[in-house]
Design a protein around this motif. Sequence first.
Motif, PDB file in Angstrom:
ATOM      1  N   ARG A  38      65.543  64.600  -2.567  1.00 12.75           N
ATOM      2  CA  ARG A  38      63.899  64.432  -2.641  1.00 12.75           C
ATOM      3  C   ARG A  38      63.392  65.494  -2.337  1.00 12.75           C
ATOM      4  NH1 ARG A  38      66.457  60.029  -1.612  1.00 12.75           N
ATOM      5  NH2 ARG A  38      65.472  57.862  -1.573  1.00 12.75           N
ATOM      6  N   VAL A  39      62.198  65.838  -3.226  1.00 13.79           N
ATOM      7  CA  VAL A  39      61.352  67.194  -2.991  1.00 13.79           C
ATOM      8  C   VAL A  39      59.912  66.511  -2.792  1.00 13.79           C
ATOM      9  CG1 VAL A  39      62.824  68.663  -4.047  1.00 13.79           C
ATOM     10  CG2 VAL A  39      61.069  67.638  -5.441  1.00 13.79           C
ATOM     11  N   GLN A  67      58.260  58.735  -6.521  1.00 14.16           N
ATOM     12  CA  GLN A  67      58.519  57.494  -6.038  1.00 14.16           C
ATOM     13  C   GLN A  67      57.492  57.552  -4.717  1.00 14.16           C
ATOM     14  OE1 GLN A  67      62.559  56.325  -5.215  1.00 14.16           O
ATOM     15  NE2 GLN A  67      62.207  54.690  -3.925  1.00 14.16           N
ATOM     16  N   TYR A  68      57.156  56.580  -4.170  1.00 14.09           N
ATOM     17  CA  TYR A  68      56.450  56.622  -2.830  1.00 14.09           C
ATOM     18  C   TYR A  68      57.297  55.951  -1.892  1.00 14.09           C
ATOM     19  CZ  TYR A  68      51.752  57.395  -4.811  1.00 14.09           C
ATOM     20  OH  TYR A  68      50.512  57.955  -5.343  1.00 14.09           O
ATOM     21  N   ILE A  76      62.289  62.385  -6.739  1.00 12.60           N
ATOM     22  CA  ILE A  76      63.866  62.099  -6.494  1.00 12.60           C
ATOM     23  C   ILE A  76      64.689  62.644  -7.809  1.00 12.60           C
ATOM     24  CG2 ILE A  76      65.603  60.721  -6.297  1.00 12.60           C
ATOM     25  CD1 ILE A  76      63.578  58.837  -4.805  1.00 12.60           C
ATOM     26  N   MET A  77      65.561  63.551  -7.493  1.00 13.84           N
ATOM     27  CA  MET A  77      66.448  64.142  -8.730  1.00 13.84           C
ATOM     28  C   MET A  77      67.109  62.824  -9.064  1.00 13.84           C
ATOM     29  SD  MET A  77      67.493  67.691  -7.473  1.00 13.84           S
ATOM     30  CE  MET A  77      66.189  69.032  -7.184  1.00 13.84           C
ATOM     31  N   VAL A  78      67.161  62.614 -10.453  1.00 17.51           N
ATOM     32  CA  VAL A  78      67.901  61.707 -11.323  1.00 17.51           C
ATOM     33  C   VAL A  78      68.803  62.231 -12.214  1.00 17.51           C
ATOM     34  CG1 VAL A  78      66.332  59.818 -10.361  1.00 17.51           C
ATOM     35  CG2 VAL A  78      65.973  61.014 -12.670  1.00 17.51           C
TER      36      VAL A  78
END
Length: 81
Positions: A38-39, A67-68, A76-78
Amino acid sequence: IKDAEARVGRPGSPRSVAGVSRRTTRRTVRRHHAVGHRVRVLPVGYTTVVVSGTTYYVYDSVYYLPQYEGNQLVYIMVEEP
């Protein structure tokens, strides 16, 4: 000034501050972050892609999904959709 030297006011030159920052960001994203990381801030220069109605942010082939978490927006890296 030779072509390989950095020039003041020329952010695109290979050894300029902007060029070094751009390469450092790209390498950091590739080497140190994985799916699920997450960043809070997206890298400078990202693009927006919509796939099946979902908006993704892409930087150097890394996909981020907004995303909250509570009231804090994170990315979020996906995997590539």
